[in-house]
Design an enzyme around this catalytic site. Structure first.
Site, PDB file in Angstrom:
ATOM      1  N   GLY A 145       6.653  79.160 -12.395  1.00 31.40           N
ATOM      2  CA  GLY A 145       5.835  80.339 -12.694  1.00 31.40           C
ATOM      3  C   GLY A 145       6.536  81.359 -13.578  1.00 31.40           C
ATOM      4  O   GLY A 145       5.874  82.141 -14.265  1.00 31.40           O
ATOM      5  N   GLU A 176       6.128  80.058 -17.014  1.00 32.71           N
ATOM      6  CA  GLU A 176       4.702  80.251 -17.328  1.00 32.71           C
ATOM      7  C   GLU A 176       4.388  81.711 -17.640  1.00 32.71           C
ATOM      8  O   GLU A 176       3.597  81.999 -18.540  1.00 32.71           O
ATOM      9  CB  GLU A 176       3.859  79.741 -16.154  1.00 32.71           C
ATOM     10  CG  GLU A 176       3.945  78.230 -16.019  1.00 32.71           C
ATOM     11  CD  GLU A 176       3.384  77.704 -14.700  1.00 32.71           C
ATOM     12  OE1 GLU A 176       3.816  78.208 -13.630  1.00 32.71           O
ATOM     13  OE2 GLU A 176       2.525  76.820 -14.726  1.00 32.71           O
ATOM     14  N   ALA A 207       6.958  80.478  -8.784  1.00 32.00           N
ATOM     15  CA  ALA A 207       6.063  80.877  -7.694  1.00 32.00           C
ATOM     16  C   ALA A 207       6.843  80.689  -6.400  1.00 32.00           C
ATOM     17  O   ALA A 207       7.813  79.919  -6.341  1.00 32.00           O
ATOM     18  CB  ALA A 207       4.817  80.008  -7.719  1.00 32.00           C
ATOM     19  N   GLU A 255       8.135  71.697 -11.266  1.00 30.67           N
ATOM     20  CA  GLU A 255       7.086  71.417 -10.282  1.00 30.67           C
ATOM     21  C   GLU A 255       6.998  69.960  -9.865  1.00 30.67           C
ATOM     22  O   GLU A 255       6.788  69.656  -8.681  1.00 30.67           O
ATOM     23  CB  GLU A 255       5.721  71.889 -10.806  1.00 30.67           C
ATOM     24  CG  GLU A 255       5.551  73.404 -10.815  1.00 30.67           C
ATOM     25  CD  GLU A 255       6.023  74.075 -12.087  1.00 30.67           C
ATOM     26  OE1 GLU A 255       6.736  73.428 -12.889  1.00 30.67           O
ATOM     27  OE2 GLU A 255       5.689  75.253 -12.289  1.00 30.67           O
TER      28      GLU A 255
HETATM   29  N1  CAA Z   1      10.480  80.746  -4.271  1.00 30.50           N
HETATM   30  C1  CAA Z   1      10.948  81.363  -3.168  1.00 30.50           C
HETATM   31  N2  CAA Z   1      12.205  81.790  -3.008  1.00 30.50           N
HETATM   32  C2  CAA Z   1      13.039  81.564  -4.050  1.00 30.50           C
HETATM   33  C3  CAA Z   1      12.630  80.921  -5.233  1.00 30.50           C
HETATM   34  C4  CAA Z   1      11.281  80.509  -5.318  1.00 30.50           C
HETATM   35  N3  CAA Z   1      10.778  79.930  -6.420  1.00 30.50           N
HETATM   36  N4  CAA Z   1      13.687  80.817  -6.050  1.00 30.50           N
HETATM   37  C5  CAA Z   1      14.720  81.385  -5.419  1.00 30.50           C
HETATM   38  N5  CAA Z   1      14.334  81.844  -4.206  1.00 30.50           N
HETATM   39  C6  CAA Z   1      15.165  82.505  -3.190  1.00 30.50           C
HETATM   40  C7  CAA Z   1      16.032  81.515  -2.437  1.00 30.50           C
HETATM   41  O1  CAA Z   1      15.294  80.882  -1.410  1.00 30.50           O
HETATM   42  C8  CAA Z   1      17.119  82.421  -1.922  1.00 30.50           C
HETATM   43  O2  CAA Z   1      16.616  83.103  -0.809  1.00 30.50           O
HETATM   44  P1  CAA Z   1      17.591  83.301   0.496  1.00 30.50           P
HETATM   45  O3  CAA Z   1      18.726  84.138  -0.001  1.00 30.50           O
HETATM   46  O4  CAA Z   1      16.697  84.003   1.473  1.00 30.50           O
HETATM   47  O5  CAA Z   1      18.023  81.942   0.902  1.00 30.50           O
HETATM   48  C9  CAA Z   1      17.277  83.445  -3.040  1.00 30.50           C
HETATM   49  O6  CAA Z   1      16.077  83.372  -3.816  1.00 30.50           O
HETATM   50  C10 CAA Z   1      18.439  83.129  -3.960  1.00 30.50           C
HETATM   51  O7  CAA Z   1      18.284  81.798  -4.419  1.00 30.50           O
HETATM   52  P2  CAA Z   1      19.430  80.692  -4.314  1.00 30.50           P
HETATM   53  O8  CAA Z   1      20.325  80.977  -3.158  1.00 30.50           O
HETATM   54  O9  CAA Z   1      18.767  79.356  -4.360  1.00 30.50           O
HETATM   55  O10 CAA Z   1      20.225  80.990  -5.643  1.00 30.50           O
HETATM   56  P3  CAA Z   1      21.024  79.943  -6.537  1.00 30.50           P
HETATM   57  O11 CAA Z   1      21.735  80.733  -7.564  1.00 30.50           O
HETATM   58  O12 CAA Z   1      21.823  79.040  -5.693  1.00 30.50           O
HETATM   59  O13 CAA Z   1      19.917  79.037  -7.256  1.00 30.50           O
HETATM   60  C11 CAA Z   1      17.882  78.632  -8.472  1.00 30.50           C
HETATM   61  C12 CAA Z   1      19.024  79.624  -8.172  1.00 30.50           C
HETATM   62  C13 CAA Z   1      18.428  77.414  -9.212  1.00 30.50           C
HETATM   63  C14 CAA Z   1      16.878  79.359  -9.362  1.00 30.50           C
HETATM   64  C15 CAA Z   1      17.239  78.191  -7.142  1.00 30.50           C
HETATM   65  O14 CAA Z   1      16.938  79.341  -6.366  1.00 30.50           O
HETATM   66  C16 CAA Z   1      15.970  77.424  -7.329  1.00 30.50           C
HETATM   67  O15 CAA Z   1      16.012  76.247  -7.657  1.00 30.50           O
HETATM   68  N6  CAA Z   1      14.808  78.086  -7.128  1.00 30.50           N
HETATM   69  C17 CAA Z   1      13.535  77.430  -7.241  1.00 30.50           C
HETATM   70  C18 CAA Z   1      13.148  77.256  -8.693  1.00 30.50           C
HETATM   71  C19 CAA Z   1      11.840  76.511  -8.799  1.00 30.50           C
HETATM   72  O16 CAA Z   1      11.748  75.348  -8.450  1.00 30.50           O
HETATM   73  N7  CAA Z   1      10.797  77.188  -9.323  1.00 30.50           N
HETATM   74  C20 CAA Z   1       9.475  76.620  -9.481  1.00 30.50           C
HETATM   75  C21 CAA Z   1       8.612  76.914  -8.297  1.00 30.50           C
HETATM   76  S1  CAA Z   1       7.104  76.029  -8.352  1.00 30.50           S
HETATM   77  C22 CAA Z   1       6.039  76.965  -9.268  1.00 30.50           C
HETATM   78  O17 CAA Z   1       6.421  77.934  -9.868  1.00 30.50           O
HETATM   79  C23 CAA Z   1       4.622  76.497  -9.266  1.00 30.50           C
HETATM   80  C24 CAA Z   1       3.700  77.155 -10.197  1.00 30.50           C
HETATM   81  O18 CAA Z   1       3.713  76.942 -11.367  1.00 30.50           O
HETATM   82  C25 CAA Z   1       2.637  78.009  -9.671  1.00 30.50           C
END
Ligand code: CAA
Length: 257
Positions: free
Chosen positions: A108, A111, A63, A131
């Site tokens: 998400g 999920e 998400a 999360e």
């Molecule tokens: N939400 C918003 N933006 C996201 C995102 C997310 N979940 N995951 C990645 N992005 C964006 C980054 O912010 C980045 O944007 P910018 O270029 O504008 O900075 C772009 O995607 C590329 O990401 P990274 O530069 O971080 O790429 P990376 O290869 O270095 O890392 C990754 C990849 C490990 C997946 C890292 O992006 C990351 O950790 N993302 C978050 C993953 C996460 O924690 N997901 C769970 C969210 S909580 C949830 O989902 C709750 C629920 O159940 C409802």
């Protein structure tokens, strides 16, 4: 439907979440587009659906964290309900849904894959529920479907520790059915969807219903539901076609929707 694309490949529908620059992260717009695409699937000519993410890197990286970072409690409740409603819709589609997990499937994204009937992963897929490290619980069904899919103990471990699961381990713990090199993933998913699509469409739908609804019931109610659906199938053109062909020692005619 800008964030989600749809392509009909014969009897198989391919849904692609396309917000590549944010690794296909789910915000309310993406969820709305996903729902609109799922609602528009023509079930009269679709026997299996594949869901994947655009690009080489991510299925869905979760998400949208930026959007969630400023949400109030009420907005959070609504966001969680929105995701859950869309995922329930996917889970409840009458035809089987395959998740073609082509990279990050976090939060998400994991999920979403769990709301599909079958998960097939590329070698670079990475699953997890991060999360708890972000100060929240999974919000789109992860606590429930991960536990139901891989067992309570392993699901608790992954959710409490925010552990990440690579494709090969995902295969070992039953989170995915198969792993392929990235460039073969779609081809293999289409092959699998094709095998499903070749079988009697009415029967396949009843099988999905029996498994999904039955697993929420006590065993007596579940086998009685199965008996209902079994007997329903006995009176269909698909069954007549297939069983007459067997008795006449020939192949059935192609099943018609
Ligand atoms: N939400 C918003 N933006 C996201 C995102 C997310 N979940 N995951 C990645 N992005 C964006 C980054 O912010 C980045 O944007 P910018 O270029 O504008 O900075 C772009 O995607 C590329 O990401 P990274 O530069 O971080 O790429 P990376 O290869 O270095 O890392 C990754 C990849 C490990 C997946 C890292 O992006 C990351 O950790 N993302 C978050 C993953 C996460 O924690 N997901 C769970 C969210 S909580 C949830 O989902 C709750 C629920 O159940 C409802």
């Amino acid at each position: 439907m800008g964030y989600v694309k749809y392509e009909q490949k014969d009897l198989v529908g391919v849904v692609t979440i396309d917000r590549e620059k944010a690794l296909n992260a789910l915000n309310t717009e993406v969820l709305a587009d996903l729902e609109a695409v799922v609602d528009a699937i023509d079930l009269g000519k679709t026997r299996c659906v594949i869901i994947t993410g655009a690009g080489q890197k991510a299925f869905v990286a979760g998400a949208d964290i930026g959007a969630m970072s400023t949400m109030t409690k009420e907005q959070g409740r609504a966001f969680s309900k929105r995701g859950n409603d869309v995922f329930r819709k996917i889970e409840s589609l009458p035809v089987p849904v395959i998740a073609a997990v082509n990279g990050f499937a976090l939060g998400g994204g994991c999920e979403l894959s769990l709301s599909c009937d079958i998960r097939i992963a590329s070698e670079n897929a990475l699953f997890g529920q991060p999360e708890a490290g972000l100060g929240i619980t999974p919000g789109f069904g992860g606590t429930q479907r991960l536990a139901r899919t891989i067992g309570v103990g392993k699901a608790k471990e992954l959710i409490y520790t925010c552990g990440k699961v690579k494709a090969e381990e995902a295969l070992k713990i039953g989170l995915v059915n198969a792993v392929y090199p990235a460039d073969q993933l779609m081809e293999e998913c289409i092959k699998l969807a094709g095998k499903i699509a070749r079988n009697a469409p009415i029967a396949v739908r009843q099988c999905k219903k029996a498994i999904n609804l039955g697993l929420q019931m006590d065993i007596d109610s579940a086998v009685s539901l199965e008996a209902e659906l079994f007997s329903f199938c006995l009176d269909t053109k698909d069954q007549k076609n297939a069983m007459t062909a067997f008795c006449e020692k020939r192949k059935p005619d192609p099943f018609i929707n």
